[in-house]
Enzyme design. Structure first.
Site: not given
Ligand code: AMP
Length: 218
Positions: A15, A90, A129, A162, A173
């Site tokens: 995203k 969300r 990431r 992160r 998550r």
């Protein structure tokens, strides 16, 4: 009338990467709720301190805090033409709040593209990431490496991993997504706004598919 595009997809579906590209292509501001929270955290604002408690556990920040942060952002002058929303809404309660908010701007959600990937792909995508400290630009050590390790290609700032991209938090998550965010798929399908894109393709192909479906709706 302003244009509002909402990008949906599981954490790690791509995203953020796609939102950056599409916002430029559509000339809309990219509004990422996650980036806004991370900015509050780095500036150590009261909202940042509260949000951090949830984010570090991979949980959602409560709706009232999130909605008021987004409301404030959407009232800024660069959003007069609309916005590309990434990571918000969300929950169905956030989606209802957004609908009322957009009415105030004489707007409405125009299209909701959803990037679909399998759950198996997500762990590798998230744990590899790297995120830019300054603006949240996203890289991946295997699929989209920066030209120089540890440095953002776009603005030269430091890249970091992160804390909530660590394997244990990522699993949480994904569970939170399945429980709280997945209902948005039928929410927007019922409104005739949802269009699904196959996320298991190259970044360029996902981008081309996304732009094609978005343009059909605008
Ligand atoms: P993201 O960068 O979109 O993956 O968001 C990182 C984290 O910020 C999420 O795991 C949540 O803890 C929090 N967050 C971002 N957007 C929202 C939202 N719309 N509602 C609640 N929490 C959010």
């Amino acid at each position: 009338m302003p244009t509002y595009v909402l990008l949906l997809g599981m954490p790690g579906a791509g995203k953020g990467t796609q939102a950056q590209m599409i916002a430029q292509e559509l000339n809309l501001p990219h509004i990422s709720s996650g980036n806004l929270f991370r900015q509050h955290i780095s500036k150590m604002t009261p909202l940042g301190e509260q949000a951090k408690l949830y984010i570090d556990r991979g949980e959602l920040v409560p709706d009232d805090l999130t909605i008021s942060m987004i409301r404030e952002r959407l009232c800024e002058s660069d959003c007069a033409r609309g916005a590309l929303l990434d990571g918000f809404p969300r929950t169905p309660a956030q989606a209802d709040a957004l609908e009322s908010l957009l009415k105030e701007f004489s707007g409405q959600v125009n299209v909701v593209p959803m990037i679909r990937v399998t759950e198996d792909d997500l762990l590798e995508r998230l744990t590899g990431r790297w995120t830019c400290r300054d603006k949240g630009h996203i890289f991946h050590q295997k699929y989209n490496p920066p030209k120089e390790p540890g440095i953002c290609d776009i603005d030269g700032s430091e890249l970091y991993q992160r804390k909530d991209d660590e394997a244990e938090t990522v699993k949480n998550r994904i569970e939170v997504y399945l429980e709280q965010t997945k209902p948005l798929i039928s929410y927007y399908k019922d409104k005739g706004l949802l269009c699904e894109i196959n996320g298991a393709q190259s970044i360029e192909q996902v981008n081309a598919d996304l732009l094609a479906v978005i343009r059909e709706y605008l």
